[in-house]
Design an enzyme around this catalytic site. Structure first.
Site, mmCIF file in Angstrom:
data_model
loop_
_atom_site.group_PDB
_atom_site.id
_atom_site.type_symbol
_atom_site.label_atom_id
_atom_site.label_comp_id
_atom_site.label_asym_id
_atom_site.label_seq_id
_atom_site.Cartn_x
_atom_site.Cartn_y
_atom_site.Cartn_z
ATOM 1 N N GLY A 357 -11.734 -1.834 -13.452
ATOM 2 C CA GLY A 357 -11.628 -2.512 -14.739
ATOM 3 C C GLY A 357 -10.618 -1.860 -15.669
ATOM 4 O O GLY A 357 -9.741 -2.528 -16.230
ATOM 5 N N GLY A 382 -16.097 -2.824 -9.247
ATOM 6 C CA GLY A 382 -17.142 -2.318 -8.361
ATOM 7 C C GLY A 382 -17.030 -2.901 -6.964
ATOM 8 O O GLY A 382 -17.112 -2.176 -5.968
HETATM 9 P P1 ADP Z 1 -11.622 2.176 -13.504
HETATM 10 O O1 ADP Z 1 -12.403 1.361 -14.495
HETATM 11 O O2 ADP Z 1 -10.226 1.645 -13.316
HETATM 12 O O3 ADP Z 1 -12.353 2.344 -12.203
HETATM 13 P P2 ADP Z 1 -12.592 4.677 -14.572
HETATM 14 O O4 ADP Z 1 -13.662 3.926 -15.285
HETATM 15 O O5 ADP Z 1 -12.968 5.548 -13.444
HETATM 16 O O6 ADP Z 1 -11.433 3.649 -14.112
HETATM 17 O O7 ADP Z 1 -11.834 5.644 -15.600
HETATM 18 C C1 ADP Z 1 -11.193 5.173 -16.730
HETATM 19 C C2 ADP Z 1 -11.320 6.134 -17.888
HETATM 20 O O8 ADP Z 1 -10.913 7.439 -17.536
HETATM 21 C C3 ADP Z 1 -10.429 5.706 -19.030
HETATM 22 O O9 ADP Z 1 -11.232 5.395 -20.139
HETATM 23 C C4 ADP Z 1 -9.541 6.925 -19.293
HETATM 24 O O10 ADP Z 1 -9.312 7.177 -20.655
HETATM 25 C C5 ADP Z 1 -10.345 8.038 -18.687
HETATM 26 N N1 ADP Z 1 -9.505 9.203 -18.343
HETATM 27 C C6 ADP Z 1 -8.570 9.294 -17.403
HETATM 28 N N2 ADP Z 1 -7.985 10.504 -17.397
HETATM 29 C C7 ADP Z 1 -8.571 11.217 -18.377
HETATM 30 C C8 ADP Z 1 -8.437 12.561 -18.860
HETATM 31 N N3 ADP Z 1 -7.544 13.398 -18.342
HETATM 32 N N4 ADP Z 1 -9.253 12.955 -19.859
HETATM 33 C C9 ADP Z 1 -10.150 12.098 -20.389
HETATM 34 N N5 ADP Z 1 -10.341 10.831 -19.982
HETATM 35 C C10 ADP Z 1 -9.569 10.392 -18.986
HETATM 36 MG MG MG Z 2 -14.073 1.900 -15.723
#
Ligand code: ADP
Ligand code: MG
Length: 400
Positions: A357, A382
């Site tokens: 997402g 997911g």
């Molecule tokens: P997705 O929804 O694409 O699977 P995630 O939910 O695993 O992705 O992660 C997304 C979140 O991770 C974002 O809100 C982003 O700000 C955070 N994020 C990524 N790198 C960092 C970092 N170095 N420090 C803090 N937050 C981070």
């Molecule tokens: Mg996410």
């Protein structure tokens, strides 16, 4: 698994004509917290091919979706009227939303449907039986229709009544165009991906994605780790990450993963430089070497040298799967690593897929040209990750 096109061909091409057709869509769109307006209607747009096709076939179209996580008895702000209005705008069809998804209210609306009109059932999750995969609730839904089509990729990894119990009790069931497209794109990553296969993982936590990492280690040639997830790996290598988000209890796991990568000859690419600031609320950052994070600061993005390393790997790739932002991309000062990965993915010749997402939101932030340059941006975070893990999805199994 049949598709809606297969069904339409039956009875000399008249199968869907006049039939009450239940289409499970995923209209679980993000809403503005204050105004409750839709902030991204991609999921509604992506459902249009199936809806339009069904209407052209002369079916009586009944759409169903969940939205958000309503608490028992609380429906405020989570009704599907707002999605119905957007669907009407986008499709030109008249959309009627009965006050409930089962019982006399939808039956009446469906009975009265005329050409050019669609019934969109009210939020399925207003009934807790939906998430309980309840047979009785599925039976009540089945009374509304004669044919079932699932086009809700974002919901097929959950054994909920409208995606699992319901199709199992329907004689005629099939996949819609979006579901088919998603499954085909992810299959190109999961089953015999063209090599070199580069997987890019980032995001908030290692713990969210352990199974994904393990599965990718068996398939990819290069594994890039960025985002907050990389902090735990860097710490496991003995680097002092200071205030960075780290999962202390996952340090042994990170070491095991690094050893497995060595054993399987998967090239691991980790940040060599990062952008640091003193808190998550910071608005400016500073580039430092990954081994020299200053006391009192945290790593919030990957640095320019790391971006170059990743770009070099992406240029050589034939298949790329990306999940998880490279940094705190919601803040301008820490968006660069994530946007650079998105831009490169859009330019290269490889088959490129984005799942997740927040990752999909980041790609949209990079602009239309980048969105168009990427082969597939999944509508289901997911579900796409579970496919990568090699899991069977209940909603897909139920269509078999
Ligand atoms: P997705 O929804 O694409 O699977 P995630 O939910 O695993 O992705 O992660 C997304 C979140 O991770 C974002 O809100 C982003 O700000 C955070 N994020 C990524 N790198 C960092 C970092 N170095 N420090 C803090 N937050 C981070
Ligand atoms: Mg996410």
């Amino acid at each position: 698994m049949k598709t809606i096109e297969d069904l339409a061909k039956e009875d000399e091409g008249r199968f869907l004509s006049g039939k009450r057709l239940f289409i499970r869509v995923d209209f679980n769109v993000p809403l503005d917290k204050k105004t409750k307006a839709i902030t991204d209607d991609a999921r509604i747009r992506e459902a249009l091919p199936t809806i339009t096709f069904a209407m052209q076939q002369g079916a009586k179209v009944i759409l169903a979706s969940h939205m958000g996580r309503p608490k028992p008895g609380k429906t405020e702000g989570l009704g599907l009227e707002v999605c119905g209005a957007r669907l009407a705008e986008l499709s030109g069809f008249e959309v009627h939303v009965p006050e409930d998804c089962i019982g006399d209210a939808p039956k009446k609306v469906i009975q009265d449907l005329r050409a050019g009109q669609i019934c969109l059932l009210e939020n399925l999750r207003f009934h807790p039986e939906e998430e309980a995969n309840d047979e009785g609730f599925a039976r009540a839904l089945s009374e509304l229709c004669e044919v079932y089509v699932d086009d809700a990729f974002g919901a097929v990894h959950r054994a909920h009544a409208s995606v699992h119990a319901l199709p199992l009790m329907m004689k005629h069931r099939a996949a819609g165009f979006l579901l088919e497209k998603e499954l085909r794109a992810l299959a190109r990553v999961v089953d015999n991906p063209e090599k070199p296969f580069v997987a890019v993982l980032g995001g908030a936590k290692v713990s969210d994605k352990i199974e994904v990492v393990e599965a990718l280690l068996n398939k990819c040639d290069v594994l890039v780790i960025g985002g907050a997830m990389a902090n735990t790996f860097l710490a496991a290598q003995g680097k002092k990450m200071q205030k960075s988000l780290i999962e202390e209890d996952k340090l042994p796991l990170a070491r095991t993963i690094m050893q497995k990568a060595l054993d399987k000859k998967v090239k691991l690419v980790m940040p060599v430089d990062v952008i640091v600031a003193d808190s998550l609320e910071a608005t400016t950052g500073e580039v430092v070497s990954a081994g020299a994070v200053p006391e009192g600061t945290m790593a919030l993005d990957i640095g320019p040298k790391t971006v170059e390393l990743i770009n070099a790997e992406l240029q050589k790739a034939k298949t790329v799967f990306w999940n998880g932002p490279m940094g705190l991309f919601e803040t301008k000062a820490f968006e660069n690593g994530t946007l650079e990965v998105a831009r490169t993915m859009a330019k290269i010749a490889a088959f490129t897929v984005v799942g997740g997402g927040d990752s999909a939101a980041a790609v949209k932030l990079a602009g239309k040209e980048v969105v168009d340059g990427i082969d597939h941006i999944s509508t289901g975070g997911g579900a796409s990750l579970e496919l990568i893990e090699g899991q069977k999805l209940p909603g897909v199994v139920a269509l078999g």
